[in-house]
Enzyme design. Structure first.
Site, PDB file in Angstrom:
ATOM      1  CE  LYS A  47      11.252   5.995 -32.345  1.00 44.44           C
ATOM      2  NZ  LYS A  47      10.876   5.382 -31.045  1.00 44.44           N
ATOM      3  CB  SER A  77      10.936   1.535 -31.757  1.00 43.80           C
ATOM      4  OG  SER A  77      10.675   2.673 -30.965  1.00 43.80           O
ATOM      5  CB  SER A  89      11.380   2.731 -27.928  1.00 49.90           C
ATOM      6  OG  SER A  89      10.615   1.642 -28.363  1.00 49.90           O
TER       7      SER A  89
END
Lengths: 475, 481
Positions: free
Chosen positions: B76, B151, B175
């Protein structure tokens, strides 16, 4: 109406740890700009602070030296404000839970011993340093993350003098404890002051102003004197004191308003979520206690009780850790404490003052001072000559024996030799002899002076006295 | 090959049936082929092949390599890697290159991982659909008209679409778990303090936790083995022994007590999701699990607590992005205040600004006690309630997300609607507990995930249950991209 001032200090002292508070970067002063930095003290995205245990050691030591309570469970907090020298735009500090609290320092005022309360001591990180060059501003982050303690006093001081005495004493204690080098020029000891005035005898506090960053004892005293006068005059003129932050302008000799209370920051303190509770147990505190050196108050009592020094002398000598060490070294080397103290209070401090030097800067050792004292005690040189030798020793750091030998300063005690000089002086000064005969005893002094001068100060003064008297009578 | 699990690929590598270089090339080709549609990657690292070649040398020299050695994966884009950009999908950090490795990256490198690129996300991890990325919209591999969740949407989609064998994400309020649920992959949020946060660009320090996205539960165990453990660089990481999580695979589930909190099955949960979860619970019962109803009434306050605590911390954590030292700086400004205001106004997206304002407000003098302090108190109540629940049950299960993947724009205009996406996952972060989302079925051909919550540091127990149900269901998790 008579007014009195109410003064409290906030002092920041850099701790002398080798590495910074939240990372392993060096705390050394004066490195090339932005070389003592890492992701942590630069506040880079993703970097996290880890508390340096040595910082806690030093802060506990400071707390103990200032008679504080050490709080067992505390936490760090974030103080949020935007400023370019703060790389995270918040400072990691302590807010609701200071590491140390409720201490005191005793100062010697004209009215006697006075206790100044220490409200709290907390640990925090220093910021970087902005450098302004033309239209550009540059930032050096070497200082970012250097550990600080903030010491907050109670509003216990009543005059600029007291504030200065307190600040001097505090510095001395921190130096003794070895927690900070307290170099005001390098910014490792900084002082802000809160001051208000009120009618003498009142129990209420007036509106206070804060004066920032006075970088010497003198500046503190001067700024306070100015500010107190300013506030009293304002009140007398029917003006209101505004709660505000002011700064001391050394060149103008004035305090100048910076920002009012309305413009003050809302720091939005909250517990630092990147850190855990700081837990200090008794064992930790005891471990620090065991490393505590003798502090100035204890030392002073010992000098008075064991060495028989006058309180005044003991006060002066213990006011500086290095001076006290110098004194104790000399005593350890076999000199009489009182004699050493006299030398320190006399020639040593006078010369240091004249030359604006510290005891740590001198070229000679305490052992050499002891040798000089011994030369006087053995009668090899007179006190007068000893002062000359001292001056030379101060300049060059040479052994006193060597100076005496090289300059031929050994005292003349040979009566025949001195008598010869006396007679020569009397021969050359018939008028003085005549004055003496006419009962003007003052003439004796003049003649003795001339003899000492002729012997280049080396003649033993007692023998000179005796022989001048004898020879005058013979005339 | 693209949909094999990491442990299958590991076995092939060890048997030398494929090289890491070949495997990495396959992934790069796959990315080339499908990422134009999925748009999971913000950057593909060309030098990944060099790493792969080095691993191959070690394999050839007969070296005993860790499980993850030579296997391509993605991170990420809020995890720092030395010499690589880390943008947090924000214009603010568009050109920021990290000078250091996050601890997880350091550990991945030590394990021989081939880090192949940076994955898209909601800006600064704030969002539940990855629509808040400043750079691109990541699509759900099961339906390109729909969001991958967020997210960590890029991390979930890349694994689901067969672009990498696993990935790392971060989970502050769901997330990892929510996008895993929406994309039909396994997403694991470890106990707070299990995985070092050093090098994870902070959103909410007291809630953030890094964890893996994998194709199956065994892979999750392998990745956790590599990344868990105390780190001296993170004071909040805990010194709890890291067991070999693979020893929790293939365990009998007889007598395992599982709680079903009624509040997590009530209003707001789509019927289709509820149906799949109920089916999964029946499967658990068949496996010998003892299921009982429980109640966690404090959980209804978790979302409110979350938006106070997370936003407060974010308002402070994101203060450093000011245009002074690095990152986006506005072009024209009057003075320093103007520089701050313009750089931050232009550099941050709306959701980030919304939360900074919310957090700044909650911490302001006069409001601190009513908001931040009160939220901390409620946090304690939520923690205590979970602790009490775990006196009676080993694990707690619930839907991960109240709905399956939704369409672009469906919730983005209404922040409160979007915030409700995390209603089942947020309490877990508030309490700091570990939890997984594991695929258990499909509703309207879109994946549904089951959330399994464990007690503190009981990741192993979660793995046992997740692995049991995964085996029993044996779902086909290959979207047609």
């Amino acid at each position: 109406m008579e007014f009195e001032a109410v003064i409290g200090l906030e002092i920041h002292a850099e701790l002398s740890t080798k590495s910074k508070i939240f990372c392993s970067c060096t705390t050394e002063f004066g490195g090339e700009v932005n070389t003592h930095c890492c992701p942590v003290c630069l506040g880079l995205p993703g970097a996290l602070p880890v508390l340096n245990k040595a910082v806690v050691d030093y802060a506990i030591k400071a707390g103990l030296a200032l008679n504080c309570k050490i709080n067992k469970e505390t936490y760090m907090a974030r103080k949020n404000y935007f400023y370019p020298d703060a790389p995270k735009n918040y400072q990691i500090t302590q807010h609701e839970t200071p590491l140390c609290s409720d201490g005191f320092v005793e100062i010697e005022t004209e009215e006697g011993l006075k206790r100044i309360g220490i409200q709290r001591i907390h640990i925090e990180e220093d910021a970087g340093k902005a450098i302004h060059e033309g239209e550009h501003s540059l930032i050096d982050f070497n200082r970012s993350g250097v550990p600080l303690i903030e010491i907050v006093t109670k509003p216990d001081m009543r005059s600029p003098k007291e504030a200065r005495l307190f600040f001097e004493k505090l510095r001395s204690i921190l130096l003794y404890a070895g927690v900070s080098d307290c170099k005001m020029q390098e910014g490792s000891l900084r002082c802000d002051v809160n001051v208000s005035v009120r009618p003498k005898g009142s129990n209420e506090f007036g509106v206070k102003t804060e004066i920032k960053n006075m970088n010497s004892f003198k500046a503190l005293e001067k700024a306070l004197e100015y500010e107190i006068k300013r506030q009293i005059n304002a009140i007398k003129n029917g003006e209101k004191i505004i709660q505000e932050t002011r700064r001391w302008d050394e060149s103008k000799g004035q305090t100048i308003a910076m920002r009012s209370k309305e413009e003050a920051h809302d720091y939005r303190y909250f517990p630092e979520p990147d850190m855990v509770y700081l837990k200090v147990d008794d064992e930790w505190i005891e471990r620090i206690k065991a490393t505590m050196p003798e502090l100035p108050d204890e030392k002073k009592r010992r000098y008075i009780n064991d060495y028989g020094l006058p309180e005044y002398d003991a006060n002066i000598i213990t006011s500086s850790k290095e001076l006290a060490e110098f004194f104790e070294d000399a005593v350890l080397n076999g000199a009489n404490p009182k004699t050493v103290s006299n030398w320190i209070m006399g020639e040593v401090l006078r010369t240091l003052n004249d030359k604006d030097m510290e005891i740590t800067d001198v070229k000679f050792t305490s052992r050499q001072l002891v040798k000089l004292i011994e030369l006087v005690e053995k009668g090899t040189i007179s006190n007068t000559i000893a002062k000359k030798v001292f001056a030379e020793m101060f300049e060059t750091g040479k052994d006193p024996e060597k100076i005496v030998e090289e300059k031929g300063l050994v005292q003349i005690t040979d009566e025949n030799a001195i008598r010869e000089i006396v007679n020569k002086v009397l021969d050359e000064n018939p008028q003085s002899v005549a004055d003496f005969k006419n009962g003007k005893t003052k003439a004796v002094g003049f003649i003795i002076g001339q003899v000492m001068k002729a012997s280049k100060g080396k003649a033993n003064p007692q023998i000179v006295n005796k022989l001048v008297e004898e020879e005058l009578k013979k005339r | 090959m693209h949909f094999k699990s990491a442990h299958e690929v590991r076995d092939l590598l060890r048997k030398k049936e494929i090289s890491s270089e070949e495997l990495t090339k396959l992934c790069l080709e796959r990315i080339e082929k499908v990422d134009a549609k999925v748009e999971a990657f913000l950057e593909v690292f060309e030098d990944a092949l060099d790493t792969a070649k080095e691993i191959d040398k070690k394999i050839l020299s007969g070296e005993n390599l860790p499980d993850l050695a030579g296997i391509p994966m993605g991170i990420k884009d809020n995890i720092c890697m030395e010499g690589k950009k880390v943008t947090c999908a924000s214009k603010m950090l568009e050109n920021f290159v990290s000078p250091y490795d996050a601890t997880v990256v350091e550990r991945l490198k030590k394990n021989g991982a081939v880090i192949i690129g940076r994955l898209n996300m909601d800006e600064f991890a704030m969002g539940s659909s990855t629509e808040n990325s400043a750079f691109k919209k990541t699509r759900n591999p099961y339906d390109l008209e729909r969001v991958p969740g967020g997210s960590s949407g890029g991390s979930a989609a890349a694994v689901a679409a067969g672009e990498v064998y696993y990935s790392l994400g971060s989970d502050t309020g769901g997330s990892i778990r929510q996008p895993a649920s929406l994309c039909g992959v396994v997403g694991f949020k470890p106990t707070y303090g299990r995985v070092s946060r050093y090098g994870l660009v902070a959103f909410a320090s007291s809630l953030d936790q890094i964890g893996p996205f994998t194709r199956d539960v065994e892979d999750a165990a392998l990745v956790l083995n590599a990344i868990c453990g105390k780190d001296d660089k993170d004071s909040t990481s805990k010194d709890v022994a890291v067991e070999d999580f693979t020893t929790y695979l293939n365990k009998s589930l007889k007598g395992v007590k599982v709680g079903l909190p009624k509040e997590y099955f009530g209003e707001g949960i789509d019927d289709g999701v509820k149906k799949e979860i109920e089916k999964a619970i029946e499967v658990l019962k068949d496996l010998g699990v003892e299921v009982k109803q429980i109640s966690l009434p404090m959980s209804q306050y978790a979302l409110s607590v979350y938006y106070i605590l997370a936003s407060s911390e974010a308002s402070s954590n994101l203060a450093r992005f000011d245009g002074i030292r690095y990152g986006y700086r506005a072009k024209d400004f009057e003075d320093i205040i103007d520089l701050y205001v313009k750089s931050r106004s232009q550099g941050f997206g709306n959701e980030v600004k919304r939360r900074i304002m919310l957090g700044t407000y909650a911490l302001s003098s006069g409001y601190y006690d009513a908001y931040y302090k009160k939220a901390l108190k409620v946090k304690t109540l939520i923690i205590n309630e979970f602790k009490k629940a775990f006196e009676d049950v080993n694990l707690i299960v619930s839907p991960t997300s109240p709905s399956v993947a939704f369409k672009f724009g469906e919730k983005s205009s209404d922040p409160l609607k979007m915030y409700l996406s995390d209603i089942c996952t947020v309490p877990v972060n508030i309490a700091g507990l570990p939890a997984v989302s594991v695929p258990v079925g499909f509703s309207d051909n879109l994946p549904v995930g089951l959330q399994i919550i464990g007690n503190y540091f009981k990741e192993g127990e979660i793995i046992s249950l997740a692995h049991g149900i995964e085996k029993a269901l044996n779902l086909n998790l290959r979207p047609n991209v």
